[in-house]
Design an enzyme around this catalytic site. Structure first.
Site, PDB file in Angstrom:
ATOM      1  N   GLU A   1      -9.884 -11.513   9.341  1.00 52.89           N
ATOM      2  CA  GLU A   1     -11.139 -11.695  10.071  1.00 52.89           C
ATOM      3  C   GLU A   1     -11.994 -12.723   9.338  1.00 52.89           C
ATOM      4  O   GLU A   1     -12.096 -12.671   8.112  1.00 52.89           O
ATOM      5  CB  GLU A   1     -11.936 -10.383  10.184  1.00 52.89           C
ATOM      6  CG  GLU A   1     -13.035 -10.494  11.230  1.00 52.89           C
ATOM      7  CD  GLU A   1     -13.878  -9.230  11.387  1.00 52.89           C
ATOM      8  OE1 GLU A   1     -14.610  -9.151  12.369  1.00 52.89           O
ATOM      9  OE2 GLU A   1     -13.811  -8.359  10.530  1.00 52.89           O
TER      10      GLU A   1
ATOM     11  N   GLY B   1     -16.654  -5.992   1.512  1.00 49.41           N
ATOM     12  CA  GLY B   1     -16.554  -4.632   0.999  1.00 49.41           C
ATOM     13  C   GLY B   1     -15.250  -3.984   1.441  1.00 49.41           C
ATOM     14  O   GLY B   1     -14.543  -3.354   0.656  1.00 49.41           O
TER      15      GLY B   1
ATOM     16  N   MET C   1     -12.192  -4.031   5.065  1.00 54.30           N
ATOM     17  CA  MET C   1     -11.758  -4.650   6.329  1.00 54.30           C
ATOM     18  C   MET C   1     -10.955  -3.654   7.151  1.00 54.30           C
ATOM     19  O   MET C   1     -10.018  -3.030   6.649  1.00 54.30           O
ATOM     20  CB  MET C   1     -10.929  -5.903   6.013  1.00 54.30           C
ATOM     21  CG  MET C   1     -10.335  -6.576   7.226  1.00 54.30           C
ATOM     22  SD  MET C   1     -11.631  -7.217   8.332  1.00 54.30           S
ATOM     23  CE  MET C   1     -10.814  -7.052   9.918  1.00 54.30           C
ATOM     24  N   GLU C   2     -11.317  -3.568   8.433  1.00 54.82           N
ATOM     25  CA  GLU C   2     -10.837  -2.485   9.301  1.00 54.82           C
ATOM     26  C   GLU C   2      -9.467  -2.683   9.934  1.00 54.82           C
ATOM     27  O   GLU C   2      -9.193  -2.081  10.977  1.00 54.82           O
ATOM     28  CB  GLU C   2     -11.863  -2.282  10.416  1.00 54.82           C
ATOM     29  CG  GLU C   2     -11.943  -3.426  11.456  1.00 54.82           C
ATOM     30  CD  GLU C   2     -13.025  -4.463  11.168  1.00 54.82           C
ATOM     31  OE1 GLU C   2     -13.409  -4.615   9.988  1.00 54.82           O
ATOM     32  OE2 GLU C   2     -13.463  -5.115  12.127  1.00 54.82           O
ATOM     33  N   ASN C   3      -8.580  -3.502   9.365  1.00 51.65           N
ATOM     34  CA  ASN C   3      -7.245  -3.703   9.956  1.00 51.65           C
ATOM     35  C   ASN C   3      -6.734  -2.386  10.543  1.00 51.65           C
ATOM     36  O   ASN C   3      -6.769  -1.357   9.880  1.00 51.65           O
ATOM     37  CB  ASN C   3      -6.258  -4.169   8.893  1.00 51.65           C
ATOM     38  CG  ASN C   3      -6.828  -5.251   8.015  1.00 51.65           C
ATOM     39  OD1 ASN C   3      -7.234  -6.276   8.505  1.00 51.65           O
ATOM     40  ND2 ASN C   3      -6.903  -4.989   6.717  1.00 51.65           N
TER      41      ASN C   3
ATOM     42  N   GLU D   1     -15.543   1.630   8.503  1.00 46.61           N
ATOM     43  CA  GLU D   1     -14.259   1.013   8.869  1.00 46.61           C
ATOM     44  C   GLU D   1     -13.481   1.874   9.854  1.00 46.61           C
ATOM     45  O   GLU D   1     -12.794   1.360  10.734  1.00 46.61           O
ATOM     46  CB  GLU D   1     -13.412   0.733   7.623  1.00 46.61           C
ATOM     47  CG  GLU D   1     -14.087  -0.116   6.546  1.00 46.61           C
ATOM     48  CD  GLU D   1     -14.707  -1.410   7.053  1.00 46.61           C
ATOM     49  OE1 GLU D   1     -14.249  -1.917   8.095  1.00 46.61           O
ATOM     50  OE2 GLU D   1     -15.661  -1.900   6.413  1.00 46.61           O
TER      51      GLU D   1
ATOM     52  N   HIS E   1     -14.553   1.387  13.354  1.00 43.11           N
ATOM     53  CA  HIS E   1     -13.959   0.193  13.959  1.00 43.11           C
ATOM     54  C   HIS E   1     -12.606   0.480  14.605  1.00 43.11           C
ATOM     55  O   HIS E   1     -12.166  -0.288  15.464  1.00 43.11           O
ATOM     56  CB  HIS E   1     -13.730  -0.888  12.898  1.00 43.11           C
ATOM     57  CG  HIS E   1     -14.947  -1.686  12.538  1.00 43.11           C
ATOM     58  ND1 HIS E   1     -15.800  -2.224  13.472  1.00 43.11           N
ATOM     59  CD2 HIS E   1     -15.430  -2.077  11.329  1.00 43.11           C
ATOM     60  CE1 HIS E   1     -16.758  -2.915  12.844  1.00 43.11           C
ATOM     61  NE2 HIS E   1     -16.553  -2.833  11.543  1.00 43.11           N
TER      62      HIS E   1
ATOM     63  N   GLU F   1     -19.843  -4.820  14.654  1.00 39.73           N
ATOM     64  CA  GLU F   1     -20.504  -4.550  13.379  1.00 39.73           C
ATOM     65  C   GLU F   1     -21.782  -3.731  13.525  1.00 39.73           C
ATOM     66  O   GLU F   1     -22.071  -2.869  12.703  1.00 39.73           O
ATOM     67  CB  GLU F   1     -20.767  -5.856  12.638  1.00 39.73           C
ATOM     68  CG  GLU F   1     -19.488  -6.635  12.283  1.00 39.73           C
ATOM     69  CD  GLU F   1     -18.492  -5.828  11.458  1.00 39.73           C
ATOM     70  OE1 GLU F   1     -18.850  -4.748  10.962  1.00 39.73           O
ATOM     71  OE2 GLU F   1     -17.337  -6.272  11.326  1.00 39.73           O
TER      72      GLU F   1
HETATM   73  N1  BES Z   1     -15.257  -6.426   9.498  1.00 35.97           N
HETATM   74  C1  BES Z   1     -15.948  -6.319   8.255  1.00 35.97           C
HETATM   75  C2  BES Z   1     -15.319  -7.117   7.152  1.00 35.97           C
HETATM   76  C3  BES Z   1     -15.637  -8.584   7.206  1.00 35.97           C
HETATM   77  C4  BES Z   1     -16.839  -9.043   6.747  1.00 35.97           C
HETATM   78  C5  BES Z   1     -14.718  -9.493   7.674  1.00 35.97           C
HETATM   79  C6  BES Z   1     -17.132 -10.390   6.785  1.00 35.97           C
HETATM   80  C7  BES Z   1     -14.998 -10.839   7.727  1.00 35.97           C
HETATM   81  C8  BES Z   1     -16.217 -11.289   7.265  1.00 35.97           C
HETATM   82  C9  BES Z   1     -16.041  -4.870   7.819  1.00 35.97           C
HETATM   83  O1  BES Z   1     -15.965  -3.946   8.833  1.00 35.97           O
HETATM   84  C10 BES Z   1     -17.399  -4.683   7.202  1.00 35.97           C
HETATM   85  O2  BES Z   1     -18.342  -4.782   7.911  1.00 35.97           O
HETATM   86  N2  BES Z   1     -17.497  -4.437   5.902  1.00 35.97           N
HETATM   87  C11 BES Z   1     -18.760  -4.305   5.231  1.00 35.97           C
HETATM   88  C12 BES Z   1     -18.978  -2.926   4.713  1.00 35.97           C
HETATM   89  C13 BES Z   1     -19.776  -2.078   5.645  1.00 35.97           C
HETATM   90  C14 BES Z   1     -19.940  -0.676   5.132  1.00 35.97           C
HETATM   91  C15 BES Z   1     -21.141  -2.649   5.960  1.00 35.97           C
HETATM   92  C16 BES Z   1     -18.754  -5.272   4.067  1.00 35.97           C
HETATM   93  O3  BES Z   1     -17.698  -5.765   3.753  1.00 35.97           O
HETATM   94  O4  BES Z   1     -19.801  -5.532   3.517  1.00 35.97           O
HETATM   95 ZN    ZN Z   2     -17.635  -3.740   9.977  1.00 33.57          ZN
END
Ligand code: BES
Ligand code: ZN
Length: 865
Positions: A142, A276, A278-280, A313, A316, A335
């Site tokens: 992503e 942080g 990733m929701e694969n 995650e 998602h 998100e």
């Molecule tokens: N889908 C995101 C990961 C992501 C972030 C992919 C930026 C590509 C670019 C994941 O679901 C996510 O939002 N992760 C958060 C943690 C969440 C608890 C807010 C993160 O990585 O900060």
């Molecule tokens: Zn997310």
């Protein structure tokens, strides 16, 4: 012109992928990979060109052959396809000399690529196995990086089924989205692992991970296998995550009324990770600090973070994976929603945490801050190029998204909200949606005009300030867009009108008076009572500007705690914001702050501390800064003596969080006793005598650094290098940025870019130096000097570069704004262009604020002492 060029990065659409049979063979020592794929496509209209995404991949051969369709003889092949790569659009186009008729075709491609160290696409991550340094191969796709691992149609609406095979070294484990269907030994000595076909899904959700892992496992009551993978030696730290994941999955199964569709859900801790987590689908990847909990060494706040990230995650898996946004313009559907529902799940799992009260600063507050800038963007935002897509993973998509969903949920009521979600998910399962589809679902279930009400919350930038005027019997309210920057407010011509759910609570009744205000202004008859508080529970996404008398009247219920924490937080948060924007004298906020003298709630303290810190950084070069410190100390005195250093048996869940917050504040404002106690605990640690309780380590380290020198610095560096727990490394890294001596801060920054710090962890150290008043200029000089390396490492996607640059918004002179602006004209920051504009807007705003209020703040503070 520009627009059409940007749009051309989209695929033309006459080729539809249906299934990918994909084999990958990573070389964990040479850092390359070999791949073969067959893509089953439908050509919708006859063409000579097949265009697909492809980035940093070398295509060795390609053949297009047709199946027995469209009356063509079977087995026809189009060979000798010519190919051209296009770097700008990140695509490859295959050209055939003859027209390829429409119908079903197979595209067979052989390719090679590099296991990069940029934490995107198919990349390598380093770990220790005993004393030996090893590498694993893992993925982060992503938003637009599946194209770095295999040529594909890399847009979220082009869903397909994936049959993945991984060829791996004997001693390693392979993980992908589903469960293995076969494992065979290959004559070359490799192991061939084939996975069951995935559901129909988007490319950005695919994952492959190959490395040496150990794991814990369990099952949900519905029978889904849940596993937590770590590098060797760490699996026990996955225990908390495993329990959370099982319970969260069970909760969502019931809440959404749709069973999780895969036989397995894996959670994998990856030592090098850009975000942080990733929701694969079925193979969720995490940075170690977002998944691992070590009972002895993890703090309450880290544990809480782990629970929230897992809940996010796993949400998602439905919102995002099962039902996916059509295009990145609607990223917030993923998100924003996950950022809302993570609280619902954590509240279910850990009711005593009262996690919703933290929403008010962690999400609502963060969003209100970012979205008060002219340089914000609407939740639904036009994006085309990968740079633009990477930029919108910000507090608008996440936290404003979550906040407007919460506002709607409150408006509809819990049950209608849940039923609306169920309807939406079932209707669009395995498909793609736009924002309007969600509103339509809620409308259908609730019979309320949701689309109309929500249109401007997601379609327009910013949010309203509700200005209240009272008369004897009436409350008059009017709305206008709120800007935290006075210069931006003065320039603005925005006339947006939002549909605002109004709620007024009063001393006289336990039930609020509610209405929906969809006009520029509105009037209601004034509820009875000695005080009135608007926006009950801070569930609305707006700020309130009270007349002086009403604000004055609120001081009593604040002091007496007649108002719940969230409302106490809201009043002071709005007041700080109004001071910043020049709509309330800063001295009046400080006046109001004094009524929080007996405050005991953690979340309210977070809001107070962050407001005062902003003022502190604003006036950091003024003589009266010491008077502000004195003011803070007096405010903190009661709570500091109440919580003390020692945890009490049976204390409230949030007390450890409160303790570390206020102790640090006391110390940083110069409370000698607190500093000395921190130093004492640290001394014992240095002598190897007594470990410091995990919840106190942050305070101790930071205060020791603030008041320490070379000796302490070197101790931290040594500890950082040998530490294994990622969370602890982060704590030490932050402390490195808190020293006062410029030479040490320079050292800290150099260290952050050295081989001893993973790329993922540099921003944590840098941000700490930025936030230090002694370090701001040093951090900026460092960024300028190292911009080339920083860009190479962090530009182009993700939010790392934004994180590194955003703290520059704490400067407060116009000269600095000009300097920064000139610098980025010469060194454009792809993927952080909006961040740079936000930084500049904030600095100009600070400069205006300082000019406006500095003298009065000084006088007021002097009068206090
Ligand atoms: N889908 C995101 C990961 C992501 C972030 C992919 C930026 C590509 C670019 C994941 O679901 C996510 O939002 N992760 C958060 C943690 C969440 C608890 C807010 C993160 O990585 O900060
Ligand atoms: Zn997310």
């Amino acid at each position: 012109m520009k627009n059409s060029k940007q749009k051309s990065v989209r695929l033309p659409g006459h080729i539809v992928p249906e299934r990918y049979r994909l084999m990958l063979k990573p070389d964990l020592e040479g850092f390359t990979f070999y791949g073969e794929e067959t893509i089953y496509i439908t050509i919708v209209k006859p063409t000579k060109e097949i265009m697909m995404h492809c980035k940093d991949i070398q295509i060795e051969s390609v053949v297009c052959s047709n199946l027995k369709f469209e009356n063509l003889p079977a087995g026809r092949q189009v060979e000798n396809l010519k190919l051209t790569y296009n770097e700008k659009t990140e695509t490859v186009t295959f050209f055939s000399s003859q027209i390829i008729p429409k119908g079903k075709w197979e595209l067979h491609i052989v390719f090679t690529g590099i296991l990069n160290d940029k934490m995107r696409g198919f990349y390598r991550s380093q770990y220790m196995h005993g004393n030996i340094s090893k590498h694993m191969a893992t993925t982060q796709f992503e938003a637009t990086d599946a194209r770095r691992a295999f040529p594909c149609f890399d847009e979220p609406a082009l869903k397909a089924v994936f049959d993945v095979t991984l060829m791996i070294p004997q001693n390693t484990t392979a993980i992908s989205n589903t469960i293995e269907s076969s494992i065979t030994e290959h004559q070359s000595g490799y192991r061939v692992v084939t996975f069951q076909p995935t559901p129909k899904m988007s490319t950005y959700l695919l994952a492959f991970i190959v490395g040496e892992f150990e794991w814990l496992e369990g099952k949900t009551k519905e029978g889904t296998l849940v596993r937590v993978f770590t590098t060797p030696g760490k699996k026990e730290q996955g225990r908390f995550a495993l329990n959370c994941a099982i319970k969260t999955l069970e909760f969502y199964n019931a809440y959404f009324d749709i069973p999780y569709p895969l036989p397995v859900l894996d959670l994998i801790a990856i030592p090098d990770f850009t975000s942080g987590a990733m929701e694969n689908w079925g193979a969720v990847t995490y940075r170690e600090s977002a998944l691992l909990v070590d009972p002895e060494n993890s703090s309450t706040s880290n544990k809480q973070w782990v629970a929230l990230v897992i809940a996010h995650e796993l949400a998602h898996q439905w919102f995002g994976n099962l039902v996916t946004m059509h295009w990145w313009t609607d990223l917030w559907l993923n998100e924003g929603f996950a950022s809302y529902i993570e609280y619902l799940a954590v509240n279910e799992l850990f009711p005593t945490w009262e996690i919703w009260t933290q929403f008010a600063f962690a999400d609502l507050g963060a969003a209100l801050h970012l979205d008060s800038l002219k340089n914000t963007h609407p939740i639904e935002v036009q994006v085309h190029h990968p740079d633009e897509i990477g930029e919108i993973f910000d507090a608008v998509s996440y936290s404003k998204g979550a906040s407007v969903i919460r506002m709607l949920a409150e408006f509809l009521g819990e049950k209608k909200f849940r039923d609306g979600l169920r309807y939406y998910l079932k209707k669009h399962a395995y498909g793609n949606t736009h924002t309007i589809d969600l509103w339509k679902a809620f409308e259908k279930i609730s019979n309320k005009p949701v689309t109309k009400m929500m249109a401007n919350w997601t379609g327009k930038p910013g949010y309203p300030l509700l200005t209240v005027v009272e008369s004897k019997s009436l409350l008059k309210m009017s709305q206008s867009r709120f800007y935290s920057s006075q210069p931006s407010r003065k320039e603005s011509k925005d006339t947006t009108i939002w549909s605002i759910p109004i709620s007024v609570m009063s001393s006289a009744s336990s039930r609020p008076v509610s209405s929906l205000m969809s006009q520029k202004s509105g009037v209601i008859s004034k509820p009875k009572g000695q005080w009135l508080k608007l926006n009950m529970g801070q569930t609305g996404f707006y700020r309130v500007d009270y007349p002086a008398q009403m604000l004055q009247a609120l001081q009593t219920p604040i002091k007496m705690k007649k108002l719940p924490p969230t409302d106490r937080l809201g009043i002071i948060g709005d007041a700080f914001a109004l001071a910043e924007s020049g709509q309330l004298p800063t001295t009046q906020v400080l006046e109001l702050v004094s009524s929080y003298n007996g405050e005991t709630d953690y979340t309210v303290w977070v809001e107070i501390v962050s407001g005062i810190s902003k003022i502190k950084s604003l006036i950091e070069n003024e003589k009266f800064i010491s008077a502000l410190k004195q003011f803070s100390l007096e405010l903190l005195e009661p709570i500091v003596s109440q919580v003390g250093w020692e945890a009490q048996k049976g204390e409230h869940y949030s007390t450890p969080l409160l303790r570390s917050l206020v102790l640090f504040q006391a110390g940083t404002n110069g409370h000698n006793q607190t500093i000395e106690h921190a130093q004492k605990l640290f001394g014992q640690l240095q002598k190897g005598k007594a470990p410091i309780p995990a919840d106190l380590r942050g305070v101790v380290y930071n205060l020791v650094a603030e008041n320490g020198g070379e000796k302490e610095f070197n101790f931290f560096i040594k500890k950082y290098k040998t530490e294994i727990l990622h969370e602890e490394k982060n704590r030490i890294g932050r402390a490195l940025g808190q020293f006062k001596k410029p030479a040490l801060l320079k050292k800290a920054l150099n260290f952050s870019m050295s081989k001893d710090v993973r790329f993922q962890d540099m921003p944590g150290i840098a941000t700490s130096v930025w936030s230090n008043s002694q370090g701001r200029e040093i951090a900026w000089t460092f960024m300028k000097k190292n911009i080339k390396v920083i860009m190479e490492r962090y530009a182009l996607g993700g939010h790392m570069l934004s994180r590194i640059l955003a703290p520059a918004g704490q400067f407060n002179t116009e000269t600095k704004a000009k300097e920064i602006s000139d610098f980025f004209k010469k060194h454009p920051a792809p993927g952080a262009a909006r961040t740079v504009n936000q930084v500049l807007e904030k600095i100009y705003s600070n400069a205006a604020w300082l000019k406006r209020d500095s003298k009065a703040i000084g006088n007021w503070l002097n009068e206090q002492s």
